[in-house]
Design an enzyme around this catalytic site. Structure first.
Site, PDB file in Angstrom:
ATOM      1  N   SER A  28      -0.826   8.707 -41.278  1.00 43.31           N
ATOM      2  CA  SER A  28      -0.484   9.948 -40.593  1.00 43.31           C
ATOM      3  C   SER A  28      -1.431  11.089 -40.943  1.00 43.31           C
ATOM      4  CB  SER A  28       0.958  10.347 -40.935  1.00 43.31           C
ATOM      5  OG  SER A  28       1.134  10.463 -42.341  1.00 43.31           O
ATOM      6  N   ASP A  79      -9.826   8.732 -46.173  1.00 41.63           N
ATOM      7  CA  ASP A  79      -8.571   8.001 -46.031  1.00 41.63           C
ATOM      8  C   ASP A  79      -7.480   8.743 -46.791  1.00 41.63           C
ATOM      9  OD1 ASP A  79      -6.796   6.040 -45.295  1.00 41.63           O
ATOM     10  OD2 ASP A  79      -7.782   4.406 -46.379  1.00 41.63           O
ATOM     11  N   ASP A  82      -0.787   6.650 -50.608  1.00 39.05           N
ATOM     12  CA  ASP A  82       0.660   6.731 -50.806  1.00 39.05           C
ATOM     13  C   ASP A  82       1.000   7.370 -52.144  1.00 39.05           C
ATOM     14  OD1 ASP A  82       1.468   5.291 -48.337  1.00 39.05           O
ATOM     15  OD2 ASP A  82       0.339   3.669 -49.260  1.00 39.05           O
ATOM     16  N   LYS A  92      -2.335   2.437 -52.203  1.00 42.89           N
ATOM     17  CA  LYS A  92      -2.482   2.480 -50.763  1.00 42.89           C
ATOM     18  C   LYS A  92      -1.912   1.194 -50.167  1.00 42.89           C
ATOM     19  CE  LYS A  92      -6.459   3.664 -49.138  1.00 42.89           C
ATOM     20  NZ  LYS A  92      -5.676   4.350 -48.078  1.00 42.89           N
ATOM     21  N   GLY A  94       0.727   1.380 -47.574  1.00 38.81           N
ATOM     22  CA  GLY A  94       2.000   1.577 -46.892  1.00 38.81           C
ATOM     23  C   GLY A  94       1.930   1.238 -45.415  1.00 38.81           C
ATOM     24  N   GLY A  95       0.730   1.376 -44.846  1.00 38.46           N
ATOM     25  CA  GLY A  95       0.516   1.021 -43.451  1.00 38.46           C
ATOM     26  C   GLY A  95      -0.035  -0.380 -43.265  1.00 38.46           C
ATOM     27  N   GLU A 101      -9.168  -1.237 -45.810  1.00 41.05           N
ATOM     28  CA  GLU A 101      -9.428   0.046 -46.459  1.00 41.05           C
ATOM     29  C   GLU A 101     -10.243  -0.150 -47.737  1.00 41.05           C
ATOM     30  OE1 GLU A 101      -5.381   2.348 -44.894  1.00 41.05           O
ATOM     31  OE2 GLU A 101      -5.405   1.422 -46.866  1.00 41.05           O
ATOM     32  N   LYS A 119       2.313  13.340 -52.716  1.00 44.51           N
ATOM     33  CA  LYS A 119       1.686  12.072 -53.115  1.00 44.51           C
ATOM     34  C   LYS A 119       1.133  12.104 -54.542  1.00 44.51           C
ATOM     35  CE  LYS A 119       2.610  10.730 -49.012  1.00 44.51           C
ATOM     36  NZ  LYS A 119       1.608  10.449 -47.994  1.00 44.51           N
TER      37      LYS A 119
END
Length: 215
Positions: A28, A79, A82, A92, A94-95, A101, A119
């Site tokens: 997001s 980037d 999380d 990282k 969560g997506g 990445e 975060k």
């Protein structure tokens, strides 16, 4: 936190140079960065994307998406995360885009991480640690993770990564040595990638606010 995410993404534009090929993450906060790039797509030669989701958003702005195999080393990767600790180590994934990445982060000279203040944590582990796993190894890897870390792996049921794999989210961790844990988890057969970004951590962390804080 929406405004904080937008402010962090806008601040990341300070690291952009004309003619760059930019590595672009997922999530997001990154969506705001892609939208900022889209205000003047001609500034960059193109982007290397970490997910199908980001690829679609980049193309919608008229930004060419390039293959990392053809670009060589990237100057800049932007980037989100999380979680972020005081040493710029990250959780990282969560997506569910952690493997791509991590590849792009490794291929980039500078990794700028953009986050909202929620975060930031003193010790990683409050957010469950994602681990991408070959499907046939899911149960094996879960048992090995439990034995190695004491954390509780939970299958993210219904989620398939862009690489065709599954994700285990490891709960109840307190990661005081992220480099050691990342290294150990990577040795488990069947693990594709671990959502700890400690060996290749962020070079710069931008925390959204008025004004944004640069770490």
């Amino acid at each position: 936190m929406t405004e904080a995410k937008r402010l962090a993404a806008e601040k990341a534009m300070d690291y952009l140079e004309d003619g760059m090929i930019v590595g672009v993450g997922t999530g997001s906060t990154v969506a705001y960065f892609i939208d900022a790039l889209g205000r003047d797509p001609s500034r960059i030669k193109g982007a290397v994307s970490s997910s199908e989701q980001s690829t679609a958003r980049l193309k919608a702005h008229g930004i060419e998406v390039l293959d990392l195999n053809h670009t060589g080393t990237l100057s800049l990767y932007v980037d989100g995360a999380d979680e972020c600790d005081p040493h710029k180590c990250l959780i990282k994934g969560g997506g569910a885009a952690l493997t791509r990445e991590k590849i792009i982060a490794q291929a980039s000279a500078r990794f700028v991480c953009i986050v909202d203040p929620s975060k930031q944590v003193p010790v990683l582990g409050r957010f469950p640690l994602p681990v991408e796993v070959i499907p046939m190894a899911r149960s094996l890897v879960a048992r090995e993770i439990l034995a190695l870390t004491g954390g509780q792996p939970v299958w993210r049921d219904g989620v398939v990564t862009d690489n065709g794999n599954v994700v285990l989210d490891v709960h109840n961790l307190s990661i005081t040595d992220p480099v050691a844990m990342e290294t150990a988890l990577n040795q488990i057969p069947g693990v594709v990638s671990v959502g700890l970004f400690a060996r290749r951590r962020a070079d710069v962390v931008i925390v959204g606010g008025e004004p944004p804080q640069v770490l």
